[in-house]
Motif scaffolding. Structure first.
Motif, short mmCIF file in Angstrom:
data_model
loop_
_atom_site.label_atom_id
_atom_site.label_comp_id
_atom_site.label_asym_id
_atom_site.label_seq_id
_atom_site.Cartn_x
_atom_site.Cartn_y
_atom_site.Cartn_z
N ASP A 1 -7.71 -4.75 -5.30
CA ASP A 1 -7.69 -3.24 -5.47
C ASP A 1 -7.14 -2.62 -6.69
O ASP A 1 -7.13 -1.14 -6.80
CB ASP A 1 -7.29 -2.43 -4.13
N SER B 1 -4.16 4.42 0.58
CA SER B 1 -4.51 5.40 1.41
C SER B 1 -4.16 6.64 0.79
O SER B 1 -5.11 7.57 1.23
CB SER B 1 -3.74 5.11 2.65
N GLU C 1 -6.98 7.64 -1.35
CA GLU C 1 -8.26 7.94 -0.82
C GLU C 1 -8.14 9.37 -0.17
O GLU C 1 -9.09 10.25 -0.41
CB GLU C 1 -8.54 6.90 0.44
N THR C 2 -6.95 9.81 0.40
CA THR C 2 -6.79 11.02 1.00
C THR C 2 -7.05 12.20 -0.24
O THR C 2 -7.47 13.11 -0.19
CB THR C 2 -5.41 11.25 1.43
N SER D 1 -8.36 11.73 -2.90
CA SER D 1 -9.73 11.89 -3.66
C SER D 1 -10.67 12.65 -2.64
O SER D 1 -11.56 13.69 -3.18
CB SER D 1 -10.58 10.47 -3.68
#
Length: 199
Positions: free
Chosen positions: A88, A145, A148-149, A151
């Motif tokens: 990642d 995480s 992602e939050t 984004s």
């Protein structure tokens, strides 16, 4: 022609011998050292991160740093950490003496430290590198995480036109007040091209 019979116990391995061989094979396979593919040039790593849509993992280290050496021999030698990084992130190893401007830009003053940053320069996480394999992988998962939050919140803001807090998803150790490290692409151009000293 006479067939000569070989006693059965000489042709088959005994069960204890089989178990010993199996144990040695398992131990040997588990002792394989990880080979993290650290990028040497920030400009190249930035281009890859932009193209692949992955965050950069900037790992800051220094000379004569006991904890840096322990991390190299410990967590960084683990295939689990290697896999988590390569899956990642675009990993970049930054020697603080070679790239002091980059360390200053991300407010890194403890070593070893890891900063996860988007290709646009937004800091996602900033922490002293955990020595334990599980804790290091957890740090990476937490960064993903948070990314992602952040984004999702950015997408919601763009859709609604309502601004969110500049530090959404930020931790207390983030490098700048607005969660941004500035223009990383400009820094990639301005910083020394080789950020890992060559032996």
């Amino acid at each position: 022609t006479k067939r000569r019979c070989i006693p059965r116990e000489k042709t088959e391995m005994s069960i204890p011998l089989r178990l010993i061989i199996l144990a040695l094979l398992v131990i040997n396979s588990q002792s394989a050292k990880a080979e993290i593919d650290w990028h040497v040039q920030l400009r190249e790593a930035h281009a890859i991160a932009t193209a692949e849509g992955k965050p950069l993992l900037l790992h800051f280290y220094a000379d004569r740093c006991v904890w840096c050496e322990k991390l190299e021999k410990g967590a960084f030698a683990s295939p689990v950490v290697e896999d988590a990084i390569h899956a990642d992130f675009v990993p970049v190893k930054v020697h603080v003496n070679t790239s002091p401007s980059l360390a200053k830009m991300f407010k890194v003053d403890k070593f070893p430290s890891d900063v996860v940053v988007t290709p646009t320069g937004k800091t996602i996480s900033h922490a002293v590198s955990p020595q334990d394999v599980t804790r290091y992988v957890d740090m990476l998962k937490n960064a993903l995480s948070t990314l992602e939050t952040t984004s999702i919140q950015s997408e919601q803001t763009e859709a609604s036109g309502i601004p969110i807090a500049a530090n959404a998803g930020a931790t207390s150790e983030q490098s700048t007040d607005d969660g941004s490290a500035g223009d990383l692409s400009a820094e990639a151009e301005n910083t020394e091209s080789e950020i890992i000293p060559q032996a």
